[in-house]
Motif scaffolding. Structure first.
Motif, PDB file in Angstrom:
ATOM      1  N   GLY A  44       0.790  -1.218   0.000  1.00 34.38           N
ATOM      2  CA  GLY A  44       0.000   0.000   0.000  1.00 34.38           C
ATOM      3  C   GLY A  44       0.820   1.264   0.000  1.00 34.38           C
ATOM      4  O   GLY A  44       0.304   2.320   0.326  1.00 34.38           O
ATOM      5  N   SER A  45       2.133   1.139  -0.320  1.00 35.59           N
ATOM      6  CA  SER A  45       2.974   2.335  -0.281  1.00 35.59           C
ATOM      7  C   SER A  45       2.688   3.288  -1.417  1.00 35.59           C
ATOM      8  O   SER A  45       3.077   4.437  -1.374  1.00 35.59           O
ATOM      9  CB  SER A  45       4.457   1.928  -0.312  1.00 35.59           C
ATOM     10  N   GLY A  46       2.018   2.816  -2.495  1.00 29.05           N
ATOM     11  CA  GLY A  46       1.732   3.700  -3.607  1.00 29.05           C
ATOM     12  C   GLY A  46       0.590   4.648  -3.341  1.00 29.05           C
ATOM     13  O   GLY A  46       0.438   5.631  -4.054  1.00 29.05           O
ATOM     14  N   GLY A  47      -0.262   4.374  -2.346  1.00 27.07           N
ATOM     15  CA  GLY A  47      -1.406   5.233  -2.076  1.00 27.07           C
ATOM     16  C   GLY A  47      -1.036   6.633  -1.648  1.00 27.07           C
ATOM     17  O   GLY A  47      -1.414   7.604  -2.310  1.00 27.07           O
ATOM     18  N   GLU A  53       1.237  13.200  -5.326  1.00 28.84           N
ATOM     19  CA  GLU A  53       1.476  13.622  -6.703  1.00 28.84           C
ATOM     20  C   GLU A  53       0.240  14.274  -7.317  1.00 28.84           C
ATOM     21  O   GLU A  53       0.357  15.240  -8.082  1.00 28.84           O
ATOM     22  CB  GLU A  53       1.912  12.426  -7.548  1.00 28.84           C
ATOM     23  N   LEU A  54      -0.943  13.778  -6.970  1.00 29.62           N
ATOM     24  CA  LEU A  54      -2.167  14.397  -7.482  1.00 29.62           C
ATOM     25  C   LEU A  54      -2.364  15.798  -6.921  1.00 29.62           C
ATOM     26  O   LEU A  54      -2.767  16.717  -7.649  1.00 29.62           O
ATOM     27  CB  LEU A  54      -3.369  13.508  -7.145  1.00 29.62           C
ATOM     28  N   ARG A  55      -2.071  15.976  -5.624  1.00 33.04           N
ATOM     29  CA  ARG A  55      -2.196  17.314  -5.036  1.00 33.04           C
ATOM     30  C   ARG A  55      -1.201  18.275  -5.683  1.00 33.04           C
ATOM     31  O   ARG A  55      -1.551  19.428  -5.997  1.00 33.04           O
ATOM     32  CB  ARG A  55      -1.975  17.248  -3.526  1.00 33.04           C
ATOM     33  N   GLU A  56       0.029  17.824  -5.867  1.00 31.13           N
ATOM     34  CA  GLU A  56       1.011  18.678  -6.523  1.00 31.13           C
ATOM     35  C   GLU A  56       0.601  18.985  -7.958  1.00 31.13           C
ATOM     36  O   GLU A  56       0.818  20.098  -8.447  1.00 31.13           O
ATOM     37  CB  GLU A  56       2.382  18.000  -6.506  1.00 31.13           C
ATOM     38  N   GLY A  57      -0.002  18.013  -8.638  1.00 30.36           N
ATOM     39  CA  GLY A  57      -0.448  18.247 -10.004  1.00 30.36           C
ATOM     40  C   GLY A  57      -1.519  19.315 -10.096  1.00 30.36           C
ATOM     41  O   GLY A  57      -1.506  20.146 -11.009  1.00 30.36           O
ATOM     42  N   VAL A  58      -2.454  19.309  -9.159  1.00 30.71           N
ATOM     43  CA  VAL A  58      -3.502  20.338  -9.160  1.00 30.71           C
ATOM     44  C   VAL A  58      -2.904  21.721  -8.938  1.00 30.71           C
ATOM     45  O   VAL A  58      -3.258  22.701  -9.620  1.00 30.71           O
ATOM     46  CB  VAL A  58      -4.559  20.011  -8.088  1.00 30.71           C
TER      47      VAL A  58
END
Length: 229
Positions: A44-47, A53-58
């Motif tokens: 589960g380390s990818g969660g 990464e999604l927050r940084e992308g936004v």
């Protein structure tokens, strides 16, 4: 003095254990097993990493989109304006063979490409790694920035109502026409430039993943026969 007791049949003593936790034997190494398939700690380390990464992308997409205001200001400043003239009945092009419309679209494309390269390079220097969320953020932010620059340039440019502008300046007086983008495909110049720049920078300067160790098959299948054996 007494000699130490020797276990029966020279066998090592067994450590006591309870019934809930029986002793586990070491499993043999399976070279065909998928990496990380036997460990649950890394499953589960990818969660959390993906969420970050999604927050940084936004955030990156929003910051890139805000740069569209600069695109609109530069476009209104550098793009050639179309001269118009009125005879109190209709509005005409002062120079019927002028290429101001082509120059307007070309200026927008060049500025969009330049901003796409610069913003992508700045993000890469700050983050130093790639990833699909980052590429998507740059593409979405670039498209939003291009649309925002287009709207900002038209808003800063001359009046969009040509008839009202001609009536305001009077007949026989040359005035600038509204700033228009004839080729709407120019809006994708920024995201395309951002995507290509990110891929090129990642291929040239991003850190490489370490190569997995090559398995040694000599001990498992035996040494190759030597000459004369």
């Amino acid at each position: 003095m007494t000699a130490p007791l020797t276990p029966h049949n020279n066998q090592p003593p067994h450590e006591p254990h309870d019934g809930e936790n029986p002793p586990q034997q070491d499993e043999p190494h399976n070279p065909w097993a998928a990496p990380g398939s036997g460990t649950g700690a890394t499953a589960g380390s990818g969660g959390p990493e993906l969420a970050r990464e999604l927050r940084e992308g936004v955030v990156i997409a929003l910051l890139v989109a805000v740069c569209g205001v600069l695109l609109g200001v530069l476009w209104n400043w550098l793009a050639p304006h179309t001269p118009l003239i009125s005879d109190s009945k209709a509005v005409y092009l002062k120079n019927t063979e002028g290429e101001e419309a082509i120059g307007t679209d070309g200026t927008f494309i060049l500025l969009a490409v330049a901003l796409g390269v610069l913003t992508t390079a700045a993000v890469f220097l700050f983050r130093r790694r790639g990833g699909i969320p980052l590429v998507v953020a740059l593409v979405v932010g670039g498209l939003l920035g291009a649309v925002l620059g287009w709207l900002t340039g038209m808003w800063l440019g001359p009046m969009a109502d040509v008839a009202a502008h001609a009536k305001q300046v009077g007949p026989g007086v040359t005035f600038d026409g509204p700033l228009r983008l004839g080729a709407k495909g120019a809006l994708v110049a920024w995201p395309v430039a951002a995507m290509l720049t990110q891929l090129a920078l990642t291929a040239l300067f991003a850190p490489r993943d370490p190569e997995p160790p090559h398995p040694d098959w000599s001990g498992r299948y035996g040494q190759e026969p030597q000459d004369g054996a």
